[in-house]
Scaffold this motif. Structure first.
Motif, mmCIF file in Angstrom:
data_model
loop_
_atom_site.group_PDB
_atom_site.id
_atom_site.type_symbol
_atom_site.label_atom_id
_atom_site.label_comp_id
_atom_site.label_asym_id
_atom_site.label_seq_id
_atom_site.Cartn_x
_atom_site.Cartn_y
_atom_site.Cartn_z
ATOM 1 N N TYR A 75 66.872 29.671 75.156
ATOM 2 C CA TYR A 75 67.772 29.400 74.023
ATOM 3 C C TYR A 75 69.111 30.084 74.187
ATOM 4 O O TYR A 75 70.158 29.498 73.980
ATOM 5 C CB TYR A 75 67.101 29.847 72.712
ATOM 6 C CG TYR A 75 68.001 29.683 71.504
ATOM 7 C CD1 TYR A 75 67.962 28.511 70.746
ATOM 8 C CD2 TYR A 75 68.906 30.675 71.122
ATOM 9 C CE1 TYR A 75 68.793 28.346 69.652
ATOM 10 C CE2 TYR A 75 69.745 30.519 70.032
ATOM 11 C CZ TYR A 75 69.689 29.355 69.300
ATOM 12 O OH TYR A 75 70.520 29.193 68.225
ATOM 13 N N THR A 297 67.522 30.274 63.849
ATOM 14 C CA THR A 297 66.634 31.013 64.754
ATOM 15 C C THR A 297 66.841 32.521 64.644
ATOM 16 O O THR A 297 66.279 33.276 65.432
ATOM 17 C CB THR A 297 66.890 30.578 66.209
ATOM 18 O OG1 THR A 297 68.288 30.771 66.487
ATOM 19 C CG2 THR A 297 66.549 29.110 66.418
ATOM 20 N N THR A 299 69.317 34.399 65.478
ATOM 21 C CA THR A 299 69.760 34.900 66.776
ATOM 22 C C THR A 299 70.932 35.856 66.593
ATOM 23 O O THR A 299 71.961 35.483 66.043
ATOM 24 C CB THR A 299 70.171 33.724 67.685
ATOM 25 O OG1 THR A 299 69.047 32.852 67.816
ATOM 26 C CG2 THR A 299 70.604 34.203 69.054
ATOM 27 N N HIS A 349 61.895 35.483 72.090
ATOM 28 C CA HIS A 349 62.839 34.709 71.293
ATOM 29 C C HIS A 349 62.576 33.208 71.435
ATOM 30 O O HIS A 349 62.605 32.473 70.453
ATOM 31 C CB HIS A 349 64.277 35.044 71.685
ATOM 32 C CG HIS A 349 65.294 34.539 70.703
ATOM 33 N ND1 HIS A 349 65.307 34.939 69.387
ATOM 34 C CD2 HIS A 349 66.304 33.640 70.816
ATOM 35 C CE1 HIS A 349 66.283 34.322 68.745
ATOM 36 N NE2 HIS A 349 66.907 33.520 69.585
ATOM 37 N N LYS A 352 59.609 32.080 69.391
ATOM 38 C CA LYS A 352 60.004 31.935 67.983
ATOM 39 C C LYS A 352 60.779 30.629 67.791
ATOM 40 O O LYS A 352 60.474 29.852 66.888
ATOM 41 C CB LYS A 352 60.851 33.132 67.539
ATOM 42 C CG LYS A 352 61.170 33.095 66.058
ATOM 43 C CD LYS A 352 61.821 34.377 65.573
ATOM 44 C CE LYS A 352 63.317 34.327 65.780
ATOM 45 N NZ LYS A 352 63.997 35.472 65.139
ATOM 46 N N VAL A 353 61.755 30.397 68.664
ATOM 47 C CA VAL A 353 62.558 29.167 68.583
ATOM 48 C C VAL A 353 61.638 27.949 68.638
ATOM 49 O O VAL A 353 61.763 27.020 67.836
ATOM 50 C CB VAL A 353 63.591 29.123 69.735
ATOM 51 C CG1 VAL A 353 64.213 27.737 69.853
ATOM 52 C CG2 VAL A 353 64.673 30.174 69.524
ATOM 53 N N ILE A 356 59.698 27.482 65.392
ATOM 54 C CA ILE A 356 60.562 26.997 64.309
ATOM 55 C C ILE A 356 60.826 25.497 64.517
ATOM 56 O O ILE A 356 60.737 24.702 63.586
ATOM 57 C CB ILE A 356 61.880 27.815 64.243
ATOM 58 C CG1 ILE A 356 61.570 29.237 63.746
ATOM 59 C CG2 ILE A 356 62.909 27.133 63.345
ATOM 60 C CD1 ILE A 356 62.723 30.209 63.847
ATOM 61 N N TYR A 357 61.107 25.121 65.769
ATOM 62 C CA TYR A 357 61.322 23.711 66.126
ATOM 63 C C TYR A 357 60.092 22.889 65.744
ATOM 64 O O TYR A 357 60.200 21.778 65.234
ATOM 65 C CB TYR A 357 61.569 23.661 67.630
ATOM 66 C CG TYR A 357 61.769 22.292 68.252
ATOM 67 C CD1 TYR A 357 63.005 21.663 68.216
ATOM 68 C CD2 TYR A 357 60.730 21.654 68.925
ATOM 69 C CE1 TYR A 357 63.197 20.433 68.823
ATOM 70 C CE2 TYR A 357 60.914 20.421 69.534
ATOM 71 C CZ TYR A 357 62.153 19.813 69.476
ATOM 72 O OH TYR A 357 62.342 18.604 70.074
ATOM 73 N N TYR B 237 58.140 29.037 57.945
ATOM 74 C CA TYR B 237 59.340 29.376 58.706
ATOM 75 C C TYR B 237 59.639 30.869 58.621
ATOM 76 O O TYR B 237 59.894 31.522 59.636
ATOM 77 C CB TYR B 237 60.513 28.561 58.169
ATOM 78 C CG TYR B 237 61.875 29.038 58.610
ATOM 79 C CD1 TYR B 237 62.303 28.863 59.925
ATOM 80 C CD2 TYR B 237 62.730 29.667 57.715
ATOM 81 C CE1 TYR B 237 63.554 29.293 60.327
ATOM 82 C CE2 TYR B 237 63.985 30.101 58.103
ATOM 83 C CZ TYR B 237 64.392 29.915 59.403
ATOM 84 O OH TYR B 237 65.627 30.345 59.809
ATOM 85 N N ASN B 241 60.002 33.680 61.415
ATOM 86 C CA ASN B 241 61.307 34.302 61.492
ATOM 87 C C ASN B 241 61.229 35.820 61.430
ATOM 88 O O ASN B 241 61.861 36.518 62.215
ATOM 89 C CB ASN B 241 62.127 33.794 60.304
ATOM 90 C CG ASN B 241 63.538 33.514 60.699
ATOM 91 O OD1 ASN B 241 63.956 33.847 61.795
ATOM 92 N ND2 ASN B 241 64.277 32.917 59.804
#
Lengths: 374, 374
Positions: A75, A297, A299, A349, A352-353, A356-357, B237, B241
């Protein structure tokens, strides 16, 4: 020889196939045989959009079209300014031992050389710095100083690749391929040899599009009809959740932009309105789209700057699996064929991304996914 | 005299009207005239659920039924253990100068007195402490020591009110009203004088329900048909997160519960499955529901313990608006009739909660909302 490609394949189409064919032809004319290694965005793209088809499917298509090894760009490399996107992608390819980089462009290397030399001058650097202070966007500055047309992603990306190679000081041969057909962000279905990915994404129900992508890719696109707007509630929610104070810590949110984002979020009715409301002459839509993904995300600057030493393999030509071992033995980078508890810490990370996607796009968990042997 | 009521009115029904009538009758028989002040949950309730109708509408109904002033209990008071819910609600009412507290119960004050005396003993406190350590839930301990039936919210809440008054050491008269009809959490439509709020919520399409709530309330319920499951994506989410590390900071997430929540979230398919998966003998469903709301609203221990010195007025009897000024002049608490930039800092957490609530329930922004003069 090992030829590298930086890609998004969003979706994989005939233009991408043409680039791979050119790489093969180059090898053939040089009478040198080797591998084609691709580094590719997985869930979200450089322009701050959602990948229209999942990474494994796109990677599989690329191997079918002749690429040997497809790696997932994390990401923090994929959702980034073009220079950063190019730098992180090419860094991975260099660590994988590429000797050549092939890329599409409408310009000559001599043109890049000229601009690069000018840009390296102290006086130009100072001029750029001062112009940035006045609030002019980077693309506008490039136009002003180098006479480069604004919103020309063909030039921007190719020049970013050029710079990344140049700055790496590695002896890597550039193979520029004259682009045919539409420019990157053109959007109309025309009777052309190659349509742009944007045209294909926006018109995948059209009959003409069928001739430009595989049936497999078309089916995957039809199944996966989510857009950025599907993530709107989550983005809206996280802006409220973070509040002005914590929005400041999100990557690329700077100079009071946190207030603008928070306030526009109260008014906006959907994702597209939110992007429109926040963006200004100074903050391009693309940048805002990327920032909204960074918010989605969570970030921060710390996630972005972490070095990339571990990369997941998405697909490989089944006769070329030895490349993976060779690269891993060199110890510049580690390629992982499967996510396990033992290596998950390198991909925190991205996991997690991915999850979430997955909330909005009910795809398989990348934890359970495996590389595609094609 | 000033009679206080702690309420949720979720929805406002005949049983609530009966309680207000009793308060009025009490005043009449005592030949003392005064005010009825209600403190009421706004968006989310004590059991960790979503209020089925917005706060302004429920407050308006209560004034129409004879209450004089309805105050919004902040989130940190409303989504809380019954003792905490009672303590914070009654603290607000005391600061508003109540002399009496009226509440529904099936038990006598002498019964509360007996249990309270036993609970105050050093030996009992020690026993409770030790039992809690073994992982038995609080309701089970109450059953074991005091022989109180488990899952008896009628008793639990009434006894919490009793304790809150007792511990406040204020001279406030308790007016227990024998409950009629269904218990708080009963769920079947029966031919009864009073149905429980749960029955009404779960059966609002039923014909019988019509006789137990006003037409106004019924219409509002029909318009506002969201459930906890509508917030599921946002909860899912935010668990992803926050990650295990940050879940620890959420209020009431303790003793390794963060791992359980994170892992169950990966598997669960909807809100109800998530609650089922996380809850155990030790962690009751109600507690898990509250924790999921704390996750949704990012509520930490710091948000919960902040003292309540500012409260919003939701509705007032138009002939009794002077009460607001009187209370504010006493300076124990400040009542606010409208949210403005100037007073928003006192309601930071509740404004966030309201805006998160609004994502799924397209109600008016509380910032633009005003008290109802009825």
């Amino acid at each position: 020889m090992r030829i590298g490609i930086v890609a998004e394949f969003n979706p994989f189409h005939n233009g991408h196939k043409y680039l791979i064919d050119c790489a093969k032809e180059y090898m053939f004319t040089q009478q040198l045989f080797g591998d084609i290694i691709v580094v590719m965005s997985e869930f979200f793209t450089q322009r701050g959009e959602i990948a229209i088809v999942d990474g494994y499917t796109r990677a599989e298509e690329a191997v079918r079209a002749g690429a040997d090894l497809i790696l997932a760009l994390p990401y923090r490399g994929s959702v980034a300014y073009s220079d950063d996107f190019a730098k992180k992608s090419i860094d991975i390819l260099i660590k994988c031992g590429i000797t050549h980089l092939i890329f599409g462009t409408e310009d000559d290397i001599t043109y890049f050389d000229k601009i690069y030399r000018k840009e390296q001058r102290h006086s130009t650097k100072l001029e750029i710095k001062n112009l940035l202070k006045t609030g002019i966007s980077y693309p506008k500055i490039m136009q002003k100083i180098f006479d480069i047309p604004i919103d020309n992603p063909n030039f921007t990306l190719a020049y970013s690749y050029y710079k990344a190679i140049k700055n790496s000081k590695k002896n890597i041969t550039l193979i520029p391929i004259k682009r045919k057909g539409q420019k990157l962000n053109e959007n109309t279905v025309i009777d052309s040899e190659f349509l742009s990915a944007t045209t294909i994404r926006n018109n995948f129900e059209s009959d003409i599009v069928k001739n430009h992508i595989s049936n497999n890719m078309l089916q995957a696109m039809k199944q996966n009809s989510i857009t950025e707007n599907n993530f709107y509630n989550l983005i809206k929610y996280n802006i409220l959740n973070l509040g002005i104070e914590n929005l400041k810590n999100i990557y690329d949110v700077s100079e009071g932009l946190e207030n603008r984002i928070y306030n526009c979020n109260i008014i906006a009715k959907d994702y597209y309105e939110l992007v429109d409301l926040i963006s200004t002459k100074r903050y391009t839509k693309k940048r805002i789209q990327r920032i909204l993904l960074h918010i989605l995300t969570n970030t921060t600057i710390y996630d972005i700057t972490e070095p990339i030493n571990h990369v997941r393999v998405l697909a490989v030509n089944k006769e070329k699996t030895a490349i993976i071992r060779q690269i891993n033995n060199n110890e510049n980078i580690q390629l992982h064929q499967k996510l396990k508890k033992e290596n998950a810490r390198f991909f925190k990370h991205d996991i997690k991304v991915s999850r979430i996607y997955t909330i909005m796009n009910n795809k398989r968990d990348i934890f359970k996914e495996n590389i595609k042997l094609v």
